[in-house]
Design an enzyme around this catalytic site. Structure first.
Site, PDB file in Angstrom:
ATOM      1  N   ARG A  87      57.775 -46.513 -22.626  1.00 54.05           N
ATOM      2  CA  ARG A  87      57.144 -47.820 -22.370  1.00 54.05           C
ATOM      3  C   ARG A  87      57.819 -48.952 -23.164  1.00 54.05           C
ATOM      4  NH1 ARG A  87      55.125 -44.880 -19.097  1.00 54.05           N
ATOM      5  NH2 ARG A  87      53.015 -45.002 -18.248  1.00 54.05           N
ATOM      6  N   SER A  95      46.851 -48.182 -17.818  1.00 56.11           N
ATOM      7  CA  SER A  95      46.616 -47.649 -19.172  1.00 56.11           C
ATOM      8  C   SER A  95      46.569 -48.811 -20.159  1.00 56.11           C
ATOM      9  CB  SER A  95      47.766 -46.727 -19.587  1.00 56.11           C
ATOM     10  OG  SER A  95      47.834 -45.613 -18.761  1.00 56.11           O
ATOM     11  N   GLU A 100      48.998 -51.279 -24.603  1.00 51.76           N
ATOM     12  CA  GLU A 100      50.171 -51.098 -23.750  1.00 51.76           C
ATOM     13  C   GLU A 100      50.548 -52.376 -23.004  1.00 51.76           C
ATOM     14  OE1 GLU A 100      52.630 -49.577 -20.585  1.00 51.76           O
ATOM     15  OE2 GLU A 100      50.512 -49.535 -20.070  1.00 51.76           O
TER      16      GLU A 100
HETATM   17  N1  EPU Z   1      42.295 -36.954 -20.768  1.00 51.75           N
HETATM   18  C1  EPU Z   1      41.098 -36.949 -21.445  1.00 51.75           C
HETATM   19  N2  EPU Z   1      40.139 -37.838 -21.074  1.00 51.75           N
HETATM   20  C2  EPU Z   1      40.329 -38.724 -20.067  1.00 51.75           C
HETATM   21  C3  EPU Z   1      41.547 -38.718 -19.370  1.00 51.75           C
HETATM   22  C4  EPU Z   1      42.528 -37.828 -19.741  1.00 51.75           C
HETATM   23  O1  EPU Z   1      40.879 -36.148 -22.349  1.00 51.75           O
HETATM   24  O2  EPU Z   1      39.422 -39.527 -19.806  1.00 51.75           O
HETATM   25  C5  EPU Z   1      43.335 -36.006 -21.147  1.00 51.75           C
HETATM   26  C6  EPU Z   1      43.762 -35.175 -19.957  1.00 51.75           C
HETATM   27  O3  EPU Z   1      42.966 -34.027 -19.834  1.00 51.75           O
HETATM   28  C7  EPU Z   1      45.197 -34.865 -20.247  1.00 51.75           C
HETATM   29  C8  EPU Z   1      45.666 -36.020 -21.091  1.00 51.75           C
HETATM   30  O4  EPU Z   1      44.505 -36.714 -21.546  1.00 51.75           O
HETATM   31  O5  EPU Z   1      45.294 -33.706 -21.017  1.00 51.75           O
HETATM   32  C9  EPU Z   1      46.602 -36.984 -20.355  1.00 51.75           C
HETATM   33  O6  EPU Z   1      45.921 -37.593 -19.258  1.00 51.75           O
HETATM   34  P1  EPU Z   1      46.683 -38.103 -17.963  1.00 51.75           P
HETATM   35  O7  EPU Z   1      47.475 -36.996 -17.368  1.00 51.75           O
HETATM   36  O8  EPU Z   1      45.660 -38.755 -17.087  1.00 51.75           O
HETATM   37  O9  EPU Z   1      47.745 -39.149 -18.460  1.00 51.75           O
HETATM   38  P2  EPU Z   1      47.709 -40.307 -19.581  1.00 51.75           P
HETATM   39  O10 EPU Z   1      48.525 -39.822 -20.725  1.00 51.75           O
HETATM   40  O11 EPU Z   1      46.326 -40.726 -19.868  1.00 51.75           O
HETATM   41  C10 EPU Z   1      49.911 -41.414 -18.733  1.00 51.75           C
HETATM   42  C11 EPU Z   1      50.401 -42.796 -18.437  1.00 51.75           C
HETATM   43  C12 EPU Z   1      49.917 -43.236 -17.049  1.00 51.75           C
HETATM   44  C13 EPU Z   1      50.428 -42.248 -16.017  1.00 51.75           C
HETATM   45  C14 EPU Z   1      49.896 -40.844 -16.381  1.00 51.75           C
HETATM   46  C15 EPU Z   1      50.405 -39.765 -15.443  1.00 51.75           C
HETATM   47  C16 EPU Z   1      50.634 -43.940 -20.557  1.00 51.75           C
HETATM   48  C17 EPU Z   1      50.097 -44.993 -21.482  1.00 51.75           C
HETATM   49  N3  EPU Z   1      49.934 -43.728 -19.445  1.00 51.75           N
HETATM   50  O12 EPU Z   1      48.497 -41.475 -18.820  1.00 51.75           O
HETATM   51  O13 EPU Z   1      50.497 -44.497 -16.776  1.00 51.75           O
HETATM   52  O14 EPU Z   1      50.004 -42.575 -14.713  1.00 51.75           O
HETATM   53  O15 EPU Z   1      50.332 -40.508 -17.718  1.00 51.75           O
HETATM   54  O16 EPU Z   1      51.737 -39.521 -15.703  1.00 51.75           O
HETATM   55  O17 EPU Z   1      51.669 -43.351 -20.861  1.00 51.75           O
HETATM   56  C18 EPU Z   1      50.097 -46.837 -16.990  1.00 51.75           C
HETATM   57  O18 EPU Z   1      51.059 -46.870 -17.753  1.00 51.75           O
HETATM   58  O19 EPU Z   1      49.456 -47.888 -16.690  1.00 51.75           O
HETATM   59  C19 EPU Z   1      49.684 -45.568 -16.426  1.00 51.75           C
HETATM   60  C20 EPU Z   1      48.610 -45.436 -15.640  1.00 51.75           C
END
Ligand code: EPU
Length: 346
Positions: free
Chosen positions: A169, A246, A342
């Site tokens: 990012r 995010s 972010e």
């Molecule tokens: N999780 C929780 N609680 C929640 C949601 C998720 O515990 O409410 C846990 C999930 O179980 C999982 C982990 O957190 O183990 C990661 O969750 P997720 O796969 O949804 O991805 P994220 O890390 O929350 C990142 C990016 C997203 C992107 C997703 C999928 C960042 C800041 N965000 O989210 O990007 O779509 O991975 O690859 O890196 C964005 O940048 O605007 C964005 C949406």
């Protein structure tokens, strides 16, 4: 009296132009559809002196109120196949193109590679700034060149992927004096897609979704379909519940700290990085600090994805600030970790 060029207006409402729907007005607002317009701004006696901000889709933006300066609303359009080498196809798009439509177009002309980045809101010109990423792929991996107009010298500059210094990012364009301070306006982005395509299905949730759909040997369109479905299921529709995706970055911590936290909290998701650090899931930290689905004023953390800050209706910058502070304090108090926002704050 100030005479404005025909493509510049004054006192424009920015609420419909930021997906978090925060209130604010731009003192001056330039609708950029041609490169020459940026040169005209550069030579305009008063507009040239204004503080500037380059606006794309407004989907990664937190507006703090009225903007006393000039917004350049980047609407340069056009996309093309830009040649090929022995191993790669080149495709490019102007900065104002919608990112998701661009990805769909590349798939429709049989130039796969960007399918994991389907359904990401925003414009092509914004993609390199924060190196958009999802489901195990980052835009910077496929980027060949960024073209940007230098509003100080009036020259069109070209940056290679190495120049862009992509990281999680992050890129050169986020640094002081570059894109965000309105010096360089990204005009076009060229991507370099390997002819030998291979599916990128390492992200557990994507692999599960493909398995559920019976796509054992997925084609690019299967991956695009699965990613779009996952995003639609977990992320709120910006037209229904305003948000900016995010809201915090996933924190990168030392392996020692990650190990210590995991001993105390065995379900903590950890993603080891090539540099030895470990990326933690901010969504998990927020949920386990008690903020998933919780509101403060008219802002809240989304009930289906704790990392997404939503505007419940009529939220102001103050609401967003208060909620940001409360979430950061709660996560720090429980886990000793500092979360960094972010989106870009304006
Ligand atoms: N999780 C929780 N609680 C929640 C949601 C998720 O515990 O409410 C846990 C999930 O179980 C999982 C982990 O957190 O183990 C990661 O969750 P997720 O796969 O949804 O991805 P994220 O890390 O929350 C990142 C990016 C997203 C992107 C997703 C999928 C960042 C800041 N965000 O989210 O990007 O779509 O991975 O690859 O890196 C964005 O940048 O605007 C964005 C949406």
């Amino acid at each position: 009296m100030l005479t404005l060029p025909h493509f510049v207006s004054s006192e424009i409402d920015l609420r419909p132009l930021n997906t978090l729907a925060l209130p604010g007005r731009a003192e001056f607002f330039a609708h950029i559809t041609k490169m020459e317009q940026m040169d005209a701004i550069r030579k305009h006696p008063e507009l040239a002196e204004q503080r500037r901000f380059i606006l794309g889709g407004g989907s990664n933006l937190v507006l703090s109120g009225d903007f006393p300066g000039l917004i350049l609303y980047m609407r340069l359009m056009g996309r093309e196949c830009s040649g090929e080498s022995a191993a790669h196809y080149y495709v490019s798009a102007a900065a104002g193109e919608n990112w998701h439509e661009f990805v769909n177009w590349t798939l429709s002309i049989h130039r796969p590679g960007l399918e994991n980045l389907s359904w990401i809101p925003g414009s092509v010109g914004a993609a390199p700034v924060q190196n958009i990423g999802a489901y195990g792929v980052e835009a910077g991996e496929f980027l060949s060149q960024v073209e940007a107009f230098d509003l100080e010298s009036g020259k069109l500059c070209r940056f290679s992927a190495a120049d862009c210094a992509f990281a999680y990012r992050d890129s050169l364009f986020k640094r002081e004096g570059w894109h965000l301070s309105g010096r360089y306006a990204i005009t076009r982005v060229v991507f370099c897609l390997p002819k030998r395509w291979r599916p990128r299905t390492g992200y557990a949730e994507l692999a599960e979704e493909l398995a559920r759909r019976g796509a054992d040997n997925p084609a690019p369109a299967d991956i695009a379909g699965a990613v779009s479905a996952l995003r639609r299921r977990k992320l709120p529709d910006m037209n229904v519940l305003p948000n900016s995706g995010s809201f915090f970055q996933n924190p990168l911590v030392s392996a020692e700290l990650a190990g210590a936290l995991a001993s105390a909290h065995p379900s903590l998701p950890r993603y080891p990085q090539p540099d030895g650090r470990v990326k933690l899931a901010a969504a998990w930290l927020i949920e386990n600090a008690g903020w998933k689905g919780r509101n403060l004023g008219a802002a809240g953390m989304y009930e289906k994805q704790a990392l997404v800050l939503v505007n419940r209706g009529g939220a102001t910058f103050k609401d967003v600030q208060n909620l940001t502070r409360a979430v950061r304090e709660a996560v720090f108090a429980r886990f000793g970790i500092h979360l960094e926002p972010e989106p870009v704050f304006l």
